[in-house]
Design a protein around this motif. Structure first.
Motif, PDB file in Angstrom:
ATOM      1  N   MET A   1     -19.122  62.717 -43.450  1.00  0.00           N
ATOM      2  CA  MET A   1     -19.523  63.413 -42.246  1.00  0.00           C
ATOM      3  C   MET A   1     -18.619  62.972 -41.110  1.00  0.00           C
ATOM      4  SD  MET A   1     -23.179  63.121 -40.182  1.00  0.00           S
ATOM      5  CE  MET A   1     -23.765  62.025 -41.428  1.00  0.00           C
ATOM      6  N   SER A   2     -17.916  63.915 -40.534  1.00  0.00           N
ATOM      7  CA  SER A   2     -17.063  63.618 -39.392  1.00  0.00           C
ATOM      8  C   SER A   2     -17.745  64.139 -38.143  1.00  0.00           C
ATOM      9  CB  SER A   2     -15.712  64.308 -39.542  1.00  0.00           C
ATOM     10  OG  SER A   2     -15.048  63.820 -40.672  1.00  0.00           O
ATOM     11  N   HIS A   3     -17.995  63.225 -37.201  1.00  0.00           N
ATOM     12  CA  HIS A   3     -18.605  63.685 -35.964  1.00  0.00           C
ATOM     13  C   HIS A   3     -18.258  62.759 -34.803  1.00  0.00           C
ATOM     14  CE1 HIS A   3     -21.765  60.714 -37.019  1.00  0.00           C
ATOM     15  NE2 HIS A   3     -22.060  60.718 -35.732  1.00  0.00           N
ATOM     16  N   ILE A   4     -18.379  63.330 -33.611  1.00  0.00           N
ATOM     17  CA  ILE A   4     -18.219  62.600 -32.361  1.00  0.00           C
ATOM     18  C   ILE A   4     -19.617  62.417 -31.806  1.00  0.00           C
ATOM     19  CG2 ILE A   4     -17.288  62.706 -30.009  1.00  0.00           C
ATOM     20  CD1 ILE A   4     -15.117  62.559 -32.182  1.00  0.00           C
ATOM     21  N   VAL A  17     -21.756  70.984 -20.752  1.00  0.00           N
ATOM     22  CA  VAL A  17     -20.573  71.820 -20.970  1.00  0.00           C
ATOM     23  C   VAL A  17     -19.667  71.083 -21.959  1.00  0.00           C
ATOM     24  CG1 VAL A  17     -18.594  72.963 -19.914  1.00  0.00           C
ATOM     25  CG2 VAL A  17     -20.726  72.705 -18.617  1.00  0.00           C
ATOM     26  N   VAL A  18     -19.381  71.723 -23.080  1.00  0.00           N
ATOM     27  CA  VAL A  18     -18.540  71.109 -24.112  1.00  0.00           C
ATOM     28  C   VAL A  18     -17.345  72.015 -24.368  1.00  0.00           C
ATOM     29  CG1 VAL A  18     -18.433  70.297 -26.499  1.00  0.00           C
ATOM     30  CG2 VAL A  18     -20.529  69.979 -25.172  1.00  0.00           C
ATOM     31  N   ASN A  19     -16.169  71.405 -24.358  1.00  0.00           N
ATOM     32  CA  ASN A  19     -14.936  72.089 -24.694  1.00  0.00           C
ATOM     33  C   ASN A  19     -14.378  71.395 -25.929  1.00  0.00           C
ATOM     34  OD1 ASN A  19     -12.893  73.913 -24.481  1.00  0.00           O
ATOM     35  ND2 ASN A  19     -12.261  73.285 -22.438  1.00  0.00           N
ATOM     36  N   CYS A  20     -13.900  72.166 -26.878  1.00  0.00           N
ATOM     37  CA  CYS A  20     -13.437  71.573 -28.136  1.00  0.00           C
ATOM     38  C   CYS A  20     -12.260  72.385 -28.681  1.00  0.00           C
ATOM     39  CB  CYS A  20     -14.590  71.564 -29.136  1.00  0.00           C
ATOM     40  SG  CYS A  20     -14.272  70.520 -30.555  1.00  0.00           S
ATOM     41  N   LEU A  78      -9.250  66.254 -33.411  1.00  0.00           N
ATOM     42  CA  LEU A  78     -10.146  66.936 -32.482  1.00  0.00           C
ATOM     43  C   LEU A  78      -9.880  66.512 -31.045  1.00  0.00           C
ATOM     44  CD1 LEU A  78     -12.617  68.844 -32.724  1.00  0.00           C
ATOM     45  CD2 LEU A  78     -14.039  66.811 -32.648  1.00  0.00           C
ATOM     46  N   ARG A  79      -9.720  67.498 -30.176  1.00  0.00           N
ATOM     47  CA  ARG A  79      -9.647  67.244 -28.736  1.00  0.00           C
ATOM     48  C   ARG A  79     -10.905  67.853 -28.136  1.00  0.00           C
ATOM     49  NH1 ARG A  79      -5.147  69.254 -30.367  1.00  0.00           N
ATOM     50  NH2 ARG A  79      -5.399  71.247 -29.292  1.00  0.00           N
ATOM     51  N   TYR A  80     -11.601  67.084 -27.324  1.00  0.00           N
ATOM     52  CA  TYR A  80     -12.867  67.562 -26.789  1.00  0.00           C
ATOM     53  C   TYR A  80     -13.120  66.979 -25.407  1.00  0.00           C
ATOM     54  CZ  TYR A  80     -14.707  62.956 -27.812  1.00  0.00           C
ATOM     55  OH  TYR A  80     -14.915  61.613 -27.820  1.00  0.00           O
TER      56      TYR A  80
END
Length: 87
Positions: A1-4, A17-20, A78-80
């Motif tokens: 599982m890959s998560h931030i 507000v999430v930008n990904c 991932l850029r977020y």
């Protein structure tokens, strides 16, 4: 599982507000549900699968919340960005 994972103190009505850079699941959940998520158990959350960003959703209540950005089993760079717009 890959998560931030990030924690945010939110007030009722605040907007997350999430930008990904990649399509992903963005989930807002309690500590209890984040523990269930990590153990692979059934859990509840606010949010969903998003393909277009930025995405916005309102905090369901006041308190400490777990923000999870989940890209599944994919290996991506991932850029977020996670921001809170105060009510």
């Amino acid at each position: 599982m890959s998560h931030i994972h990030a924690t945010e103190e939110l007030r009722l009505g605040d907007v997350l507000v999430v930008n990904c850079s990649h399509q992903c699941n963005v989930m807002l959940m309690s500590n209890t549900d984040y523990g269930r998520y990590r153990r692979g158990e059934k859990f509840q959350y606010h949010g969903g699968h998003f393909t277009k960003f930025p995405t916005r959703f309102q905090a369901p209540g006041a308190g400490m919340w777990n923000v999870v950005i989940d890209v599944g089993d994919r290996a991506v760079e991932l850029r977020y960005d996670i921001r809170v717009m105060r009510k």
